[in-house]
Design a protein around this motif. Structure first.
Motif, mmCIF file in Angstrom:
data_model
loop_
_atom_site.group_PDB
_atom_site.id
_atom_site.type_symbol
_atom_site.label_atom_id
_atom_site.label_comp_id
_atom_site.label_asym_id
_atom_site.label_seq_id
_atom_site.Cartn_x
_atom_site.Cartn_y
_atom_site.Cartn_z
ATOM 1 N N HIS A 1 -25.817 30.658 26.509
ATOM 2 C CA HIS A 1 -24.366 30.441 26.646
ATOM 3 C C HIS A 1 -23.630 30.893 25.389
ATOM 4 C CE1 HIS A 1 -24.434 28.503 30.468
ATOM 5 N NE2 HIS A 1 -24.985 27.358 30.063
ATOM 6 N N ALA A 2 -24.155 30.518 24.226
ATOM 7 C CA ALA A 2 -23.503 30.887 22.962
ATOM 8 C C ALA A 2 -23.504 32.400 22.778
ATOM 9 C CB ALA A 2 -24.186 30.192 21.787
ATOM 10 N N SER A 3 -24.640 33.031 23.050
ATOM 11 C CA SER A 3 -24.753 34.481 22.884
ATOM 12 C C SER A 3 -23.795 35.228 23.814
ATOM 13 C CB SER A 3 -26.196 34.903 23.150
ATOM 14 O OG SER A 3 -26.306 36.297 23.119
ATOM 15 N N ARG A 4 -23.774 34.826 25.074
ATOM 16 C CA ARG A 4 -22.876 35.486 26.035
ATOM 17 C C ARG A 4 -21.408 35.212 25.696
ATOM 18 N NH1 ARG A 4 -26.600 33.755 31.032
ATOM 19 N NH2 ARG A 4 -28.063 35.492 30.884
ATOM 20 N N PRO B 1 -31.443 22.928 28.471
ATOM 21 C CA PRO B 1 -32.487 23.348 27.536
ATOM 22 C C PRO B 1 -31.910 24.190 26.390
ATOM 23 C CG PRO B 1 -33.101 23.869 29.803
ATOM 24 C CD PRO B 1 -31.679 23.402 29.819
ATOM 25 N N VAL B 2 -32.656 24.253 25.283
ATOM 26 C CA VAL B 2 -32.205 24.996 24.100
ATOM 27 C C VAL B 2 -31.967 26.466 24.449
ATOM 28 C CG1 VAL B 2 -32.855 25.748 21.777
ATOM 29 C CG2 VAL B 2 -33.331 23.421 22.502
ATOM 30 N N GLY B 3 -32.848 27.050 25.261
ATOM 31 C CA GLY B 3 -32.693 28.454 25.640
ATOM 32 C C GLY B 3 -31.401 28.709 26.402
ATOM 33 N N THR B 4 -31.026 27.788 27.252
ATOM 34 C CA THR B 4 -29.781 27.922 28.012
ATOM 35 C C THR B 4 -28.574 27.814 27.082
ATOM 36 O OG1 THR B 4 -30.869 26.963 29.938
ATOM 37 C CG2 THR B 4 -28.463 27.022 29.956
ATOM 38 N N GLN C 1 -10.413 32.116 27.710
ATOM 39 C CA GLN C 1 -10.867 33.026 28.758
ATOM 40 C C GLN C 1 -12.359 32.891 29.055
ATOM 41 O OE1 GLN C 1 -9.484 37.092 28.227
ATOM 42 N NE2 GLN C 1 -7.724 36.341 27.089
ATOM 43 N N LEU C 2 -13.087 32.194 28.222
ATOM 44 C CA LEU C 2 -14.522 31.999 28.441
ATOM 45 C C LEU C 2 -14.759 30.917 29.486
ATOM 46 C CD1 LEU C 2 -15.921 31.926 24.773
ATOM 47 C CD2 LEU C 2 -15.855 33.858 26.346
ATOM 48 N N PRO C 3 -15.873 31.008 30.214
ATOM 49 C CA PRO C 3 -16.249 29.906 31.101
ATOM 50 C C PRO C 3 -16.492 28.644 30.262
ATOM 51 C CG PRO C 3 -17.555 31.874 31.580
ATOM 52 C CD PRO C 3 -16.780 32.149 30.335
ATOM 53 N N PRO C 4 -16.301 27.463 30.845
ATOM 54 C CA PRO C 4 -16.397 26.216 30.078
ATOM 55 C C PRO C 4 -17.713 26.030 29.314
ATOM 56 C CG PRO C 4 -15.467 25.788 32.231
ATOM 57 C CD PRO C 4 -15.879 27.219 32.221
ATOM 58 N N ALA C 5 -18.834 26.368 29.914
ATOM 59 C CA ALA C 5 -20.120 26.171 29.231
ATOM 60 C C ALA C 5 -20.240 27.103 28.024
ATOM 61 C CB ALA C 5 -21.280 26.401 30.198
ATOM 62 N N GLN C 6 -19.823 28.347 28.186
ATOM 63 C CA GLN C 6 -19.865 29.292 27.067
ATOM 64 C C GLN C 6 -18.901 28.867 25.964
ATOM 65 O OE1 GLN C 6 -19.232 33.300 28.414
ATOM 66 N NE2 GLN C 6 -21.070 33.290 29.726
ATOM 67 N N ARG C 7 -17.703 28.456 26.353
ATOM 68 C CA ARG C 7 -16.714 28.011 25.369
ATOM 69 C C ARG C 7 -17.256 26.820 24.582
ATOM 70 N NH1 ARG C 7 -12.373 27.927 28.415
ATOM 71 N NH2 ARG C 7 -12.786 25.892 29.272
ATOM 72 N N ALA C 8 -17.831 25.846 25.289
ATOM 73 C CA ALA C 8 -18.381 24.671 24.614
ATOM 74 C C ALA C 8 -19.514 25.065 23.679
ATOM 75 C CB ALA C 8 -18.871 23.651 25.641
ATOM 76 N N ALA C 9 -20.399 25.948 24.125
ATOM 77 C CA ALA C 9 -21.522 26.370 23.292
ATOM 78 C C ALA C 9 -21.037 27.089 22.030
ATOM 79 C CB ALA C 9 -22.463 27.266 24.091
ATOM 80 N N VAL C 10 -20.070 27.972 22.182
ATOM 81 C CA VAL C 10 -19.542 28.719 21.026
ATOM 82 C C VAL C 10 -18.860 27.769 20.042
ATOM 83 C CG1 VAL C 10 -17.800 30.423 20.320
ATOM 84 C CG2 VAL C 10 -19.343 30.925 22.217
ATOM 85 N N VAL C 11 -18.035 26.887 20.550
ATOM 86 C CA VAL C 11 -17.304 25.968 19.676
ATOM 87 C C VAL C 11 -18.270 25.032 18.947
ATOM 88 C CG1 VAL C 11 -15.684 24.037 19.658
ATOM 89 C CG2 VAL C 11 -15.140 26.108 20.932
ATOM 90 N N LEU C 12 -19.215 24.468 19.699
ATOM 91 C CA LEU C 12 -20.165 23.540 19.068
ATOM 92 C C LEU C 12 -21.057 24.254 18.056
ATOM 93 C CD1 LEU C 12 -21.223 21.485 22.203
ATOM 94 C CD2 LEU C 12 -19.837 20.671 20.286
ATOM 95 N N ARG C 13 -21.517 25.441 18.419
ATOM 96 C CA ARG C 13 -22.458 26.151 17.547
ATOM 97 C C ARG C 13 -21.783 26.742 16.322
ATOM 98 N NH1 ARG C 13 -25.905 26.907 14.523
ATOM 99 N NH2 ARG C 13 -27.410 28.589 14.537
#
Length: 168
Positions: A148-151, A141-144, A112-124
């Protein structure tokens, strides 16, 4: 080209398997399992050399690999396994259905997460990559990547909170 390579290799293996297996079995003193392992190893090496030797003498090449590998194998003191008369007791495996249900819930929530958020969560958090590597993989960038991971985690908490029942 790759398909013709595979077909030629497959045809050779199909035609010569039993003879090569017999040779491998003789080389390892009759041990069928070691012979299978030896032949598999040799065929993997043959696959990588196939384009160079397919038109020459692939059987001679495999024979040489088998002989050298068998000699190396014979010098080994231990192959990783020893046959025994009685199998050891196996650990009792409990009911894993709860873990499967939980994993399925998490996968559905991740979907259900957007692709960028899903990728950030899975990778992190699943791959345990540092934020800088996550950013490199995502190309941002690292901040982005951190955002993504936080959201993504926040949204996962909201999605999963509907079903989680407090314990205690």
């Amino acid at each position: 080209m790759e398909q013709s390579r595979a077909e030629g290799f497959d045809g050779f293996v199909a035609a010569r398997w039993s003879a090569l297996f017999h040779l491998a079995r003789l080389l390892v003193g009759g041990d069928r399992h070691r012979a299978e392992d030896l032949l598999q190893e040799a065929l993997v090496k043959l696959w990588f050399a196939w384009p160079k030797i397919a038109d020459e003498a692939p059987e001679a090449y495999v024979r040489r690999i088998l002989a050298r590998s068998a000699a190396r194998s014979a010098r080994r003191r231990w192959w990783g396994e020893r046959p025994v008369e009685q199998l050891p007791d196996r650990a009792e495996v409990g009911d894993v259905s709860a873990a499967v249900v939980e994993r399925s819930r998490l996968e559905e929530a991740l979907a259900q997460l957007p692709p960028a958020q899903r990728a950030a969560v899975v990778l992190r958090y699943y791959q345990d990559l540092p934020e800088r590597q996550v950013a490199e993989v995502l190309g941002c960038p690292v901040g982005t990547a951190r955002s993504h991971a936080s959201r993504g985690v926040a949204k996962l908490r909201r999605i999963l909170a509907d079903v989680i029942e407090p314990v205690g």
